[in-house]
Design an enzyme around this catalytic site. Structure first.
Site, mmCIF file in Angstrom:
data_model
loop_
_atom_site.group_PDB
_atom_site.id
_atom_site.type_symbol
_atom_site.label_atom_id
_atom_site.label_comp_id
_atom_site.label_asym_id
_atom_site.label_seq_id
_atom_site.Cartn_x
_atom_site.Cartn_y
_atom_site.Cartn_z
ATOM 1 N N LYS A 30 0.847 -1.215 0.000
ATOM 2 C CA LYS A 30 0.000 0.000 0.000
ATOM 3 C C LYS A 30 0.871 1.250 0.000
ATOM 4 C CE LYS A 30 -1.694 1.550 4.205
ATOM 5 N NZ LYS A 30 -1.272 2.937 4.488
ATOM 6 N N ASN A 31 1.880 1.269 0.871
ATOM 7 C CA ASN A 31 2.652 2.500 1.060
ATOM 8 C C ASN A 31 3.636 2.779 -0.069
ATOM 9 O OD1 ASN A 31 1.213 2.974 3.325
ATOM 10 N ND2 ASN A 31 2.829 2.420 4.788
ATOM 11 N N ARG A 71 -4.437 10.292 4.520
ATOM 12 C CA ARG A 71 -3.391 11.302 4.591
ATOM 13 C C ARG A 71 -2.460 11.304 3.381
ATOM 14 N NH1 ARG A 71 -1.267 14.094 8.377
ATOM 15 N NH2 ARG A 71 0.655 13.608 7.300
ATOM 16 N N CYS A 74 -4.676 12.380 12.920
ATOM 17 C CA CYS A 74 -5.447 11.139 12.827
ATOM 18 C C CYS A 74 -5.214 10.377 14.117
ATOM 19 C CB CYS A 74 -5.039 10.321 11.609
ATOM 20 S SG CYS A 74 -3.434 9.581 11.758
ATOM 21 N N ARG A 104 0.498 14.453 13.197
ATOM 22 C CA ARG A 104 0.893 14.299 11.799
ATOM 23 C C ARG A 104 0.885 15.598 10.977
ATOM 24 N NH1 ARG A 104 -1.087 8.570 9.534
ATOM 25 N NH2 ARG A 104 0.844 8.803 8.393
ATOM 26 N N PRO A 105 1.751 16.552 11.327
ATOM 27 C CA PRO A 105 1.824 17.799 10.552
ATOM 28 C C PRO A 105 2.430 17.574 9.169
ATOM 29 C CG PRO A 105 3.570 17.720 12.196
ATOM 30 C CD PRO A 105 2.722 16.497 12.421
ATOM 31 N N VAL A 106 2.323 18.590 8.298
ATOM 32 C CA VAL A 106 2.919 18.492 6.953
ATOM 33 C C VAL A 106 3.928 19.622 6.730
ATOM 34 C CG1 VAL A 106 1.088 17.184 5.785
ATOM 35 C CG2 VAL A 106 0.897 19.667 5.962
ATOM 36 N N ASP A 107 4.462 20.149 7.833
ATOM 37 C CA ASP A 107 5.389 21.282 7.721
ATOM 38 C C ASP A 107 6.626 20.949 6.890
ATOM 39 O OD1 ASP A 107 5.803 19.580 10.043
ATOM 40 O OD2 ASP A 107 7.488 20.892 10.544
ATOM 41 N N LEU A 108 7.082 19.702 6.946
ATOM 42 C CA LEU A 108 8.301 19.356 6.199
ATOM 43 C C LEU A 108 8.032 19.311 4.693
ATOM 44 C CD1 LEU A 108 9.682 16.552 8.555
ATOM 45 C CD2 LEU A 108 10.392 18.952 8.432
ATOM 46 N N ASP A 165 4.968 0.701 11.799
ATOM 47 C CA ASP A 165 3.773 0.026 11.278
ATOM 48 C C ASP A 165 3.703 -1.450 11.696
ATOM 49 O OD1 ASP A 165 3.168 2.410 10.127
ATOM 50 O OD2 ASP A 165 3.561 1.805 8.056
ATOM 51 N N ILE A 224 8.211 7.204 16.675
ATOM 52 C CA ILE A 224 7.806 7.913 15.451
ATOM 53 C C ILE A 224 6.506 8.707 15.661
ATOM 54 C CG2 ILE A 224 7.293 7.690 12.977
ATOM 55 C CD1 ILE A 224 10.094 6.695 13.579
ATOM 56 N N ARG A 273 -8.380 -0.903 4.582
ATOM 57 C CA ARG A 273 -7.498 0.136 4.049
ATOM 58 C C ARG A 273 -6.169 -0.464 3.612
ATOM 59 N NH1 ARG A 273 -5.341 4.241 7.740
ATOM 60 N NH2 ARG A 273 -4.139 4.604 5.869
HETATM 61 C C1 UD1 Z 1 1.233 6.204 3.193
HETATM 62 C C2 UD1 Z 1 2.480 5.962 3.959
HETATM 63 O O1 UD1 Z 1 3.529 5.704 3.385
HETATM 64 N N1 UD1 Z 1 2.398 5.998 5.284
HETATM 65 C C3 UD1 Z 1 3.554 5.714 6.090
HETATM 66 C C4 UD1 Z 1 4.399 6.968 6.200
HETATM 67 O O2 UD1 Z 1 3.577 7.990 6.774
HETATM 68 P P1 UD1 Z 1 4.062 9.505 6.736
HETATM 69 O O3 UD1 Z 1 4.776 9.743 5.462
HETATM 70 O O4 UD1 Z 1 2.869 10.343 7.043
HETATM 71 O O5 UD1 Z 1 5.056 9.517 7.957
HETATM 72 P P2 UD1 Z 1 6.365 10.406 8.130
HETATM 73 O O6 UD1 Z 1 7.566 9.572 7.871
HETATM 74 O O7 UD1 Z 1 6.204 11.654 7.362
HETATM 75 O O8 UD1 Z 1 6.289 10.744 9.684
HETATM 76 C C5 UD1 Z 1 7.397 10.538 10.555
HETATM 77 C C6 UD1 Z 1 7.350 11.546 11.656
HETATM 78 O O9 UD1 Z 1 7.608 12.842 11.124
HETATM 79 C C7 UD1 Z 1 6.598 13.758 11.531
HETATM 80 N N2 UD1 Z 1 6.382 14.723 10.445
HETATM 81 C C8 UD1 Z 1 6.138 14.289 9.182
HETATM 82 C C9 UD1 Z 1 5.919 15.180 8.160
HETATM 83 C C10 UD1 Z 1 5.976 16.564 8.444
HETATM 84 O O10 UD1 Z 1 5.800 17.421 7.575
HETATM 85 N N3 UD1 Z 1 6.244 16.962 9.720
HETATM 86 C C11 UD1 Z 1 6.454 16.080 10.739
HETATM 87 O O11 UD1 Z 1 6.700 16.470 11.874
HETATM 88 C C12 UD1 Z 1 5.374 12.873 11.760
HETATM 89 O O12 UD1 Z 1 4.426 13.497 12.604
HETATM 90 C C13 UD1 Z 1 6.014 11.648 12.403
HETATM 91 O O13 UD1 Z 1 6.240 11.882 13.750
HETATM 92 O O14 UD1 Z 1 5.536 6.707 7.033
HETATM 93 C C14 UD1 Z 1 5.197 6.348 8.378
HETATM 94 C C15 UD1 Z 1 6.508 6.168 9.148
HETATM 95 O O15 UD1 Z 1 7.227 5.108 8.638
HETATM 96 C C16 UD1 Z 1 4.342 5.083 8.381
HETATM 97 O O16 UD1 Z 1 3.886 4.818 9.678
HETATM 98 C C17 UD1 Z 1 3.123 5.244 7.470
HETATM 99 O O17 UD1 Z 1 2.471 3.997 7.309
HETATM 100 C C1 PEP Z 2 -0.110 4.672 9.277
HETATM 101 C C2 PEP Z 2 -0.317 4.004 8.151
HETATM 102 O O1 PEP Z 2 -0.799 4.541 6.993
HETATM 103 P P1 PEP Z 2 -1.148 6.080 6.679
HETATM 104 O O2 PEP Z 2 0.132 6.828 6.683
HETATM 105 O O3 PEP Z 2 -1.757 6.001 5.315
HETATM 106 O O4 PEP Z 2 -2.114 6.535 7.747
HETATM 107 C C3 PEP Z 2 0.001 2.555 8.038
HETATM 108 O O5 PEP Z 2 0.074 2.054 6.894
HETATM 109 O O6 PEP Z 2 0.167 1.902 9.083
#
Ligand code: UD1
Ligand code: PEP
Length: 424
Positions: free
Chosen positions: A22-23, A96, A120, A125-129, A310, A332, A402
């Protein structure tokens, strides 16, 4: 709403073909926005999240055609023209990973509006990066009425960006955008999860110039356009890890095929220390207990190649019935222990203190009606149900749908007493 009913006590025995990840599939589908030619993805899993990404892409103007079933399932995605640069709240809030359309649409059209995904169940789960990385490539970004509005009227420009923290999604978003930026981009402290590498390989097959794949430094030479390609989605290491844990937890034996065991090194090493015997096979690996019971092992989640967050809920389910004590530390996500109270309702002995959980193994779990608020927490309850006395009913099955393809069918084929009960 559908539910899953499990009657515990049967070992898992047999062979399971692992699905596409999926990822990996989600960012790969988003990559189709980078070209007006067709991207064909094989080993595309049939999952609710894949359908949601399909809907999102279709409303951006992508033509999506799916053919075949199971391992032969292929998706053909053609974004001849991007007709709409907005990713609406209704679709983004469901998943997300929708935010992954931001980089590609911005790079291709010079403008994109994507709803902020919000938090969630597993955390903030911010998107600042994502925003900082795209800003480093010259995008102008504002947050308006819950939407990220990004513009780059003169196109994106290559730059050096150092991630202050490893992020899978931000690496993927910025990597995709950098492929069409002018000049060279260097991403330092990039995520090197196998799904990121899979995306990078596919982008190179589409004509991108990415070096350093598999390391934490990616160098991208921007190109004017990408072309179509055929790509096979990498196997789902989290699905394989879930079943591997199921095999040793139920004292069974599984052959997991279609997956390279090196993708799961951190998990298999830990399971080996806990008492599992793992044998590589030509197209996967075989796993069972070496002899007797499994022992508790300490686990800390980390970015790849560390232990994946995960698989944290699933390894915790195993620790609840392993010998002795185990400490699991989640580094994480700040709120990824929602499975704990439900596992405790089934008789587990777990104490959480901040980001660590201390688990003391018990003789037996007891079946119970349970429900979870996220995908991996839900599957940890399925695992617990497989070894619990009596009947377990897992509610809110849409979480499982999912990310696990035909879960009950795959487990039932290996001897589990498991069935889906259709909701009224
Ligand atoms: C669809 C997908 O591939 N989902 C995976 C992806 O989620 P996702 O890509 O959302 O996870 P990230 O690796 O970005 O998150 C890692 C950490 O960075 C933080 N963060 C992230 C982005 C940002 O802009 N700012 C920030 O602070 C997050 O809150 C978290 O604490 O990687 C996670 C970590 O391996 C997995 O659990 C999810 O299953
Ligand atoms: C957290 C997961 O997915 P998502 O980032 O899509 O919420 C996951 O696959 O366990």
């Amino acid at each position: 709403m559908d539910r899953i009913r499990i009657r515990g006590g049967r070992p898992l025995q047999g062979r399971i073909q692992i699905s596409g990840a999926k990822n990996a599939a989600l960012p790969l589908m988003a990559a189709s926005l980078l070209t007006d030619k067709t991207l064909s993805l094989s080993n595309l899993p049939a999952l609710a999240d894949i359908a949601t990404m399909g809907k999102l892409l279709e409303q951006h103007g992508v033509d999506l055609r799916i053919e075949g079933e199971n391992a032969a399932r292929k998706g053909h995605l053609t974004a001849a023209r991007i007709t709409n640069t907005t990713a609406p709240y209704d679709l983004v809030r469901k998943m997300r990973a929708s935010v992954l359309v931001l980089g590609p649409i911005l790079a291709r059209c010079g403008e994109a509006r994507v709803s902020l995904p919000g938090g969630c169940a597993i955390g903030n789960r911010p998107v600042d990066l994502h925003v900082k990385g795209l800003t480093a490539l010259g995008a102008e970004i504002s947050l308006e009425e819950g939407y990220i509005h990004a513009t780059a009227p003169k196109g994106l420009k290559g730059n050096r960006f150092v991630f202050p923290q490893v992020s899978v999604g931000a690496t993927e978003n910025i990597l995709m955008a950098a492929c069409l930026a002018e000049g060279e981009t260097t991403l330092v402290n990039a995520a090197r999860e196998p799904e990121v590498n899979d995306l990078a390989h596919c982008l190179n097959a589409m004509g991108a110039k990415i070096e350093g794949i598999g390391t934490d430094t990616l160098k991208i030479q921007g190109v004017a356009a990408l072309h179509g390609a055929e790509h096979r989605v990498v196997a789902d290491r989290i699905e394989a890890g879930t079943f591997a844990i199921g095999a040793v937890m139920t004292d069974g034996e599984l052959e997991l095929t279609g997956i390279c065991p090196t993708l799961l090194e951190s998990l298999l090493k830990l399971l080996g220390e806990g008492g599992a015997k793992i044998e590589p096979m030509q197209d996967g690996f075989r796993i069972r207990r070496a002899n007797g019971s499994m022992d508790g092992v300490d686990v800390m989640t980390e970015p790849y190649p560390g232990f994946p967050t995960d698989l944290q809920a699933q390894i915790m389910a195993l620790m609840t019935v392993s010998k002795g004590a185990a400490m699991i530390t989640e580094t994480i996500f700040e709120n990824r222990f929602m499975h704990v109270p439900e596992l405790c309702r089934m008789g587990a002995n777990i104490n959480v203190h901040h980001s660590s959980a201390m688990i003391r193994g018990v003789e037996k779990l007891r079946g119970a009606p349970v429900m979870a608020t996220d995908l991996r927490a839900s599957v940890s309850m399925v695992l617990a149900g497989l070894v619990a006395d009596g009947e377990t009913i897992v509610n809110r099955v849409y979480h499982l749908d999912r990310g696990y393809e035909r879960l009950e069918e795959k487990l039932a084929a290996c001897g589990a007493d498991i069935a889906r009960i259709a909701g009224e």
